[in-house]
Design an enzyme around this catalytic site. Sequence first.
Site, PDB file in Angstrom:
ATOM      1  N   ALA A 128       0.848  -1.206   0.000  1.00  0.00           N
ATOM      2  CA  ALA A 128       0.000   0.000   0.000  1.00  0.00           C
ATOM      3  C   ALA A 128       0.876   1.245   0.000  1.00  0.00           C
ATOM      4  O   ALA A 128       0.687   2.151   0.799  1.00  0.00           O
ATOM      5  CB  ALA A 128      -0.923  -0.016   1.221  1.00  0.00           C
ATOM      6  N   CYS A 142      13.423   5.799  -7.506  1.00  0.00           N
ATOM      7  CA  CYS A 142      13.522   4.898  -8.669  1.00  0.00           C
ATOM      8  C   CYS A 142      14.786   5.036  -9.505  1.00  0.00           C
ATOM      9  O   CYS A 142      15.440   4.029  -9.799  1.00  0.00           O
ATOM     10  CB  CYS A 142      12.315   5.110  -9.566  1.00  0.00           C
ATOM     11  SG  CYS A 142      10.775   4.650  -8.764  1.00  0.00           S
ATOM     12  N   GLY A 158       1.117   1.223  -5.067  1.00  0.00           N
ATOM     13  CA  GLY A 158      -0.070   0.404  -4.801  1.00  0.00           C
ATOM     14  C   GLY A 158      -1.293   1.241  -4.459  1.00  0.00           C
ATOM     15  O   GLY A 158      -2.379   1.012  -5.013  1.00  0.00           O
TER      16      GLY A 158
END
Length: 463
Positions: A18, A280, A22
């Site tokens: 989550a 990322c 998500g």
Amino acid sequence: MTTAVSAPLPQRICCIGAGYVGGPTMAVIADRCPAITVTVVDLNAARIAAWNDPDLSRLPVYEPGLDQVVGRCRGRNLFFSTAVEEAIAAADMVFLSVNTPTKTRGLGAGQASDLKWVEASARTVAKAAQGHTIVVEKSTLPVRTAEAVKAILGAGVAGKSFSVLSNPEFLAEGTAIGDLEHPDRVLIGGDDPAAIDVLAAVYAHWVSPERILRTNLWSSELSKLTANAFLAQRISSINGIAAFCEATGADVREVARAIGADSRIGPKFLQAGPGFGGSCFQKDILNLVYLCRHYGLEEVAAYWEQVVRLNTWQQHRIARLVVTRLFGTVTGKRLAILGFAFKADTNDTRESPAIRIARDLLEEGAQLMIVDPKVSERQIGLDLGQPAGEGEGSWRLVASVEAAALGADALLLLTEWEQFAALDWMAIAAVMRQPAWLFDARGRADEAAARAAGLNVWRIGQG
Ligand SMILES: NC(=O)c1ccc[n+]([C@@H]2O[C@H](COP(=O)([O-])OP(=O)(O)OC[C@H]3O[C@@H](n4cnc5c(N)ncnc54)[C@H](O)[C@@H]3O)[C@@H](O)[C@H]2O)c1
Ligand SMILES: O=c1ccn([C@@H]2O[C@H](COP(=O)(O)OP(=O)(O)O[C@H]3O[C@H](CO)[C@@H](O)[C@H](O)[C@H]3O)[C@@H](O)[C@H]2O)c(=O)[nH]1
């Protein structure tokens, strides 16, 4: 590669994880597909409690527009829960959206992705799933991870079956809802056409068929790493040119405009800055580097590694030049840090360039007055490895730019929050210690107004 879709929809989706991906991704699926029940599960009970907070301003992820989407669906067909196995058992499609950070120890430490959370969640799916389940890799994963996921699922109990798909996420933080609602493309990799059809049918509720791309599993996994590598490479390229502009009298904004007008280059992602941050880019490029080396492609690995090296250099370079301009020392000096998040419109600080720059300045003995509209004091303490304090080599979080500027020798603009673009430079300069500096690492401040108020101004990429 594109697809027209008329497959049945899944009835129940479970998403494991989550987090920043998500939560928003599932909220948009629930919003666009009222017939599907979507349950987002996580082991982190505090995070789930925050997703269930009746006060929508306290969701654990800050994204413009997210509160409205969650407000529309939560309790209708969108649920957040810690009952992981129960949600998996009820689902016919399970997304794996867990964290995949860089390994910190063991084989591949510092480069390879740590897949322990992916493995753990795949094992939970193998145990808890019922009947046939489509398992979707949403996390960013090393190419060929689906092989391992299939092997883990394949070792499960008889009577269960699985199809594994790769469906990487391309949203950027701060614009997640817009990116999810209007994606450039949705990528689905797999070797089971029927399973691909089911997932494509979900997206077809709001994404046009020509934007839903199908590939094999490995192309899909690798496309995600490649997209991030190309984007980050553009930033390191323009940041390298910014330093060159500063040395030669050129202006990186003019250079970026000139090259961006070439339709083969394009204008996006050419904003020079303090280096890229976020969870990322660095992690995914390092992973690519690791994989290239694993396959014996040393030259390719070295090429991509340089993108990260230049990024680290850029961050140290900015801290160094601040010290140099302030007469070679910042010991005991107050410096205002404008922005701590890795970019505007997010509360995320992962790999934020502000962290490395602040750490360098703390090391030099500066007193940092940090202002950021969304980042908490607790988070800054974790990132800087020391609690808020007073005196040499300390930091404090303050509520306004004016408070941060009080008695300061310099302001460093590190995150491009909208509110930093239009400041009252007269009022700010009046409370600073003279001679005072503005170091604009984002090129976003009203430079003329700051100069008119008597500040010395350094702007990224300005010769
Ligand atoms: N953040 C982004 O903008 C972004 C964009 C695209 C792709 N991605 C990729 O998506 C993935 C998730 O990123 P994120 O930023 O959402 O991470 P995150 O750390 O915010 O969230 C991951 C969540 O997974 C939970 N989790 C881990 N193992 C679990 C388990 N076994 N069972 C249940 N819950 C578990 C964690 O508690 C955490 O809350 C990563 O692979 C990332 O590279 C991230
Ligand atoms: O011209 C630019 C563009 C970005 N940045 C910086 O680059 C970093 C990353 O920005 P951005 O890509 O907008 O945000 P992310 O949320 O990190 O998104 C990237 O990483 C995600 C995770 O994989 C991908 O899904 C997205 O497609 C990809 O853009 C931030 O520090 C930005 O300030 C610049 O310095 N100059």
